[in-house]
Design a protein around this motif. Structure first.
Motif, short mmCIF file in Angstrom:
data_model
loop_
_atom_site.label_atom_id
_atom_site.label_comp_id
_atom_site.label_asym_id
_atom_site.label_seq_id
_atom_site.Cartn_x
_atom_site.Cartn_y
_atom_site.Cartn_z
N GLU A 316 0.74 -1.11 -0.10
CA GLU A 316 0.16 0.15 0.09
C GLU A 316 0.88 1.08 -0.03
OE1 GLU A 316 -2.99 2.24 -0.51
OE2 GLU A 316 -3.21 0.03 -0.50
N SER A 319 2.22 1.85 -3.49
CA SER A 319 1.04 2.01 -4.35
C SER A 319 0.53 3.59 -4.46
CB SER A 319 -0.15 1.18 -4.18
OG SER A 319 0.20 -0.26 -4.28
N SER A 320 0.67 4.03 -2.92
CA SER A 320 0.21 5.40 -2.94
C SER A 320 1.29 6.42 -3.07
CB SER A 320 -0.31 5.64 -1.32
OG SER A 320 0.83 5.13 -0.46
#
Length: 390
Positions: A316, A319-320
């Motif tokens: 995550e 991904s961010s």
């Protein structure tokens, strides 16, 4: 010219309604950095592809010139450099008449971005698509796909992917990741005198080049043979070889001459980390023999390193923040004022438009410029003019 990762084959290309045929000679092969090395094959080389096998084509650059086309055949691709833009356009028209569709960034952009934002595409898949659409290819070591360092922890006994401190700052180029080196980079940049034919730059080396690819993939054939070829028949000195992940990360974040990013193999192929071929890579000045790559303490094996590294890429946190790295490599901070402010300016010959080789009449000057372009690395085609959305 048929361009592949082992060099170049010069020959004759013929296209009919049913097939694409290349007739070349191994004697015309040139090495991975255009230094006159041969690809080692004997005799003539011919290859025929049925037009029904050709899935699609994409326009390509070669030595930053728009003179090439890459034709995709199932899981492989054929990179054809036809030496001039006029001939490239003629080949594209002929391939279209033969029923080969063309894939372009403009047509694919919206669907790809939407699929990635919906998590229908993994980060690995999205980066591969961006690489391919920006002209990166496994056929040309000077335009090999480029992937980011995603981790900053190569010393802990266990890897905590929930801790943001485990990750590299994706908003900054490799050369700007540490304050001490960034200060040196800025000082050198400000001391340079801008000239009409030599703009100022932050980095004299590039994050992706044939030399960088061969550095990472030294233990994996056919790259092993290419590395030996590049070093005139022997491996480079043991102290300059890729021996340790921790040492490589330290070099890429402290040395003014080393700003390498990674290659896709770091996220799916453990073989390149092992010296399964038993190559004699030499003994370093610290008396350590170079063999398998020394892994971080948190990796039990090469397979485990790849598995954890891939999980980091798909995390995550990455991904961010991945869109910030895309801005640096493929997007709004690749060139111009935004690149200057991001400390992301490379030697001018790595950028398209810095020199027009087709207009250089002097063969010696053209050869010298070609060699420089090949050696310094090549910046991908810019895909995004505005900041990439998260």
């Amino acid at each position: 010219e048929l361009v592949w990762r082992g060099g170049i084959r010069q020959g004759v290309l013929r296209l009919s309604k049913r097939s694409l045929h290349f007739d070349g000679s191994a004697a015309a092969a040139a090495g991975p950095e255009q230094a006159g090395a041969r690809d080692g094959a004997e005799g003539s080389y011919t290859k025929t592809w049925l037009c029904a096998e050709l899935k699609h084509m994409q326009r390509r650059r070669y030595l930053l010139m728009h003179t090439a086309v890459e034709v995709f055949v199932d899981a492989s691709a054929v990179f054809l450099n036809v030496l001039s833009k006029r001939k490239r356009e003629a080949l594209r028209r002929a391939l279209r008449r033969a029923g080969v569709p063309e894939r372009s960034w403009r047509a694919a952009r919206a669907a790809l971005l939407d699929a990635w934002q919906r998590r229908e595409l993994s980060n690995f898949e999205y980066l591969m698509e961006l690489n391919t659409l920006s002209g990166r290819t496994f056929n040309d070591l000077n335009q090999y796909p480029v992937f980011p360092w995603v981790l900053a922890d190569y010393t802990s006994p266990s890897l905590n992917l929930a801790d943001p401190a485990s990750y590299r700052d994706l908003s900054k180029p490799v050369g700007a990741l540490t304050d001490d080196r960034l200060a040196q980079v800025i000082e050198r940049y400000e001391q340079m005198e801008a000239e009409a034919d030599m703009p100022r730059f932050h980095y004299g080396s590039h994050y992706s080049s044939a030399g960088a690819v061969l550095f990472w993939l030294l233990r994996l054939e056919p790259y092993t043979s290419y590395s030996i070829e590049l070093q005139s028949g022997r491996f480079d000195h043991a102290d300059r070889l890729f021996a340790s992940l921790e040492e490589a990360w330290h070099s890429c974040t402290t040395s003014l001459a080393d700003v390498k990013e990674l290659v896709p193999e770091f996220f799916y192929l453990p073989d390149f980390l092992r010296n399964d071929g038993g190559f004699e890579l030499g003994v370093r000045q610290d008396h350590k023999r170079v063999g398998d790559v020394v892994l971080p303490m948190w990796a039990r094996s090469a397979d485990d390193f790849i598995a954890q590294h891939r999980r980091a890429l798909e995390s995550e946190h990455v991904s961010s923040h991945l869109h910030l790295w895309v801005d640096l490599i493929f997007g709004a901070k690749q060139q111009g004022q935004a690149a200057q402010e991001a400390h992301n300016v490379f030697f001018y010959l790595t950028y398209e438009g810095a020199v027009d080789l087709e207009s250089v009449a002097d063969p010696a000057e053209r050869e010298a410029l070609s060699t420089q372009i090949a050696c310094f690395g090549q910046t991908p085609m810019q895909l995004f003019a505005a900041p990439h959305p998260p």
